[in-house]
Design a protein around this motif. Structure first.
Motif, PDB file in Angstrom:
ATOM      1  N   LEU A 135      73.656  51.276  29.581  1.00 43.22           N
ATOM      2  CA  LEU A 135      74.446  50.796  28.445  1.00 43.22           C
ATOM      3  C   LEU A 135      73.749  51.186  27.147  1.00 43.22           C
ATOM      4  O   LEU A 135      72.579  50.874  26.934  1.00 43.22           O
ATOM      5  CB  LEU A 135      74.624  49.281  28.522  1.00 43.22           C
ATOM      6  CG  LEU A 135      75.246  48.742  29.819  1.00 43.22           C
ATOM      7  CD1 LEU A 135      75.352  47.230  29.769  1.00 43.22           C
ATOM      8  CD2 LEU A 135      76.617  49.357  30.063  1.00 43.22           C
ATOM      9  N   GLN A 168      78.758  47.407  24.380  1.00 43.16           N
ATOM     10  CA  GLN A 168      78.720  47.525  25.834  1.00 43.16           C
ATOM     11  C   GLN A 168      77.888  46.401  26.451  1.00 43.16           C
ATOM     12  O   GLN A 168      78.266  45.822  27.468  1.00 43.16           O
ATOM     13  CB  GLN A 168      78.151  48.887  26.231  1.00 43.16           C
ATOM     14  CG  GLN A 168      79.073  50.059  25.957  1.00 43.16           C
ATOM     15  CD  GLN A 168      78.404  51.394  26.235  1.00 43.16           C
ATOM     16  OE1 GLN A 168      77.182  51.541  26.111  1.00 43.16           O
ATOM     17  NE2 GLN A 168      79.199  52.382  26.634  1.00 43.16           N
ATOM     18  N   LYS A 169      76.776  46.091  25.817  1.00 43.13           N
ATOM     19  CA  LYS A 169      75.915  45.021  26.327  1.00 43.13           C
ATOM     20  C   LYS A 169      76.595  43.664  26.201  1.00 43.13           C
ATOM     21  O   LYS A 169      76.521  42.837  27.125  1.00 43.13           O
ATOM     22  CB  LYS A 169      74.579  45.026  25.587  1.00 43.13           C
ATOM     23  CG  LYS A 169      73.706  46.222  25.923  1.00 43.13           C
ATOM     24  CD  LYS A 169      72.377  46.163  25.211  1.00 43.13           C
ATOM     25  CE  LYS A 169      71.499  47.341  25.600  1.00 43.13           C
ATOM     26  NZ  LYS A 169      70.182  47.301  24.926  1.00 43.13           N
ATOM     27  N   LYS A 173      79.736  43.043  26.298  1.00 41.96           N
ATOM     28  CA  LYS A 173      80.770  42.996  27.335  1.00 41.96           C
ATOM     29  C   LYS A 173      80.136  42.681  28.690  1.00 41.96           C
ATOM     30  O   LYS A 173      80.642  41.851  29.462  1.00 41.96           O
ATOM     31  CB  LYS A 173      81.522  44.320  27.384  1.00 41.96           C
ATOM     32  CG  LYS A 173      82.677  44.368  28.373  1.00 41.96           C
ATOM     33  CD  LYS A 173      83.425  45.702  28.254  1.00 41.96           C
ATOM     34  CE  LYS A 173      84.652  45.737  29.167  1.00 41.96           C
ATOM     35  NZ  LYS A 173      84.268  45.757  30.593  1.00 41.96           N
TER      36      LYS A 173
END
Length: 282
Positions: free
Chosen positions: A6, A11-12, A14
C-alpha cells in the motif's frame, strides 16, 4: 493483500477500516523490551507497526532512541514533546538510568490514551503534561480536524489548511517549567510539534546550553531545518535520519536529506555516535 504494498494514505485508511485492530496490542519490535498499547482501530502508530510485523514505522528513529537510552547516564530526565499515544515514553520507561519521563500533548484524545497506556504497562516513572511547549506562557489556540478512525489529527499551534477546528490550551516555556519542577539532567528529548519547532526550542535555550540533551525532531518542511539548527548552541551537529536504511547522516549546508522528515541534533561526535548507534553513522 500485502500491507507493505500500500503506497498511499487513502489505501491504508481503507485497509484499516476493512481490517479493524482493537484491544491491548503487544508491541514486539525486534531487540526492544516488549510492551502493550491500546488501540481502538484509531492509533496509526500501532496499526503501522502491527500490520508491518513491527518493522515499518520509524525504525531508525526508534532504534536510535533505544540505543541512546541504553547508554544514558544515571538519573536522566526524558522529555517527550508531542507524545501522541506515547510510544517513545513507553520505550524509555524500562531503562533503569531514566529517573523520570515527562510526556507533553495538547489533545484530550492523546492525553487519555497516554494515561491508558501508562496504566496498561504499570509505569510509575512517567508524568503527563497537557500543554503546548512554546516561547511564551499564555492560553493559546491550537488547530485540528476530526476524522473517523483517527485518534489524533496532526493538531498544532500553527494553522494548516486541513485543520478546520480550533480550541485553546495552556502554553509553557520549558526553561521556566523545568525550574519550577526542579529538574536536572534533561538528557534526551523527542519533539513532534507540527511546525512549532522553532517556538519550542526558543523556550528551552537554557536547557540546550546547560544540559546539552540529544534531540530527535520531526520537521515537516526542509526549508525550516536551517532555521531550527540556528537556534541550537554552538557544538550541536545535525543528522538526517533515514528510516529505510538504519542510517543517520550528518548534514552540511548543501547536503540532501532523506524524505523521512526526522532529524537528530547532538553534541556527540560521529565517533561517539558510531559506538552508540547500532546502525550506520555517516
Amino acid at each position: 493483500m500485502d500491507y507493505k504494498s500500500l503506497k498511499t494514505t487513502a489505501q491504508k485508511k481503507k485497509f484499516w477500516k476493512e481490517n479493524p485492530l482493537n484491544g491491548d496490542i503487544s508491541i514486539e519490535i525486534d531487540g526492544f523490551n516488549e510492551f502493550k498499547m491500546k488501540c481502538l482501530n484509531d492509533d496509526s502508530v500501532v496499526k503501522e507497526l502491527y500490520w508491518t510485523k513491527f518493522n515499518g514505522w520509524e525504525k531508525t528513529s526508534l532504534t536510535l532512541w533505544k540505543n541512546l537510552l541504553e547508554k544514558i547516564e544515571s538519573d536522566s530526565v526524558i522529555l517527550d514533546v508531542g507524545a501522541y499515544s506515547g510510544i517513545y515514553s513507553l520505550i524509555a520507561s524500562s531503562y533503569e538510568n531514566v529517573k523520570h519521563i515527562y510526556a507533553f500533548d495538547i489533545q484530550d484524545n492523546c492525553i487519555n490514551r497516554l494515561e491508558e497506556n501508562l496504566q496498561l504497562n504499570n509505569i510509575s516513572n512517567a508524568s503527563i503534561v497537557k500543554a503546548a511547549c512554546s516561547n511564551s506562557e499564555d492560553i493559546i489556540e491550537f488547530y485540528y480536524y476530526e476524522e473517523e478512525g483517527i485518534m489524533s489529527s496532526v493538531a498544532g499551534i500553527v494553522p494548516k489548511k486541513m485543520n478546520n477546528l480550533k480550541t485553546s490550551v495552556n502554553s509553557i516555556v520549558l526553561d521556566s517549567w523545568s525550574i519550577s519542577e526542579s529538574l536536572k539532567n534533561i538528557r534526551l528529548i523527542k519533539m513532534d510539534v507540527e511546525g512549532a519547532e522553532q517556538k519550542t526550542l526558543l523556550g528551552m535555550r537554557d536547557i540546550l546550553r546547560k544540559d546539552k540533551p540529544d534531540i530527535l525532531i520531526e520537521i515537516n518542511d526542509f526549508k525550516d531545518v536551517k532555521k531550527v539548527k540556528n537556534i541550537f548552541p554552538t557544538g550541536y551537529k545535525l543528522y538526517d535520519i533515514n528510516e529505510k536504511s538504519l542510517e543517520i547522516k550528518k548534514l552540511g549546508l548543501f547536503s540532501k536529506p532523506s524524505k523521512d522528515r526526522n532529524y537528530f541534533f547532538s553534541t556527540k561526535s560521529k565517533k561517539e555516535l558510531a559506538l552508540i548507534f547500532e546502525g550506520t553513522v555517516s
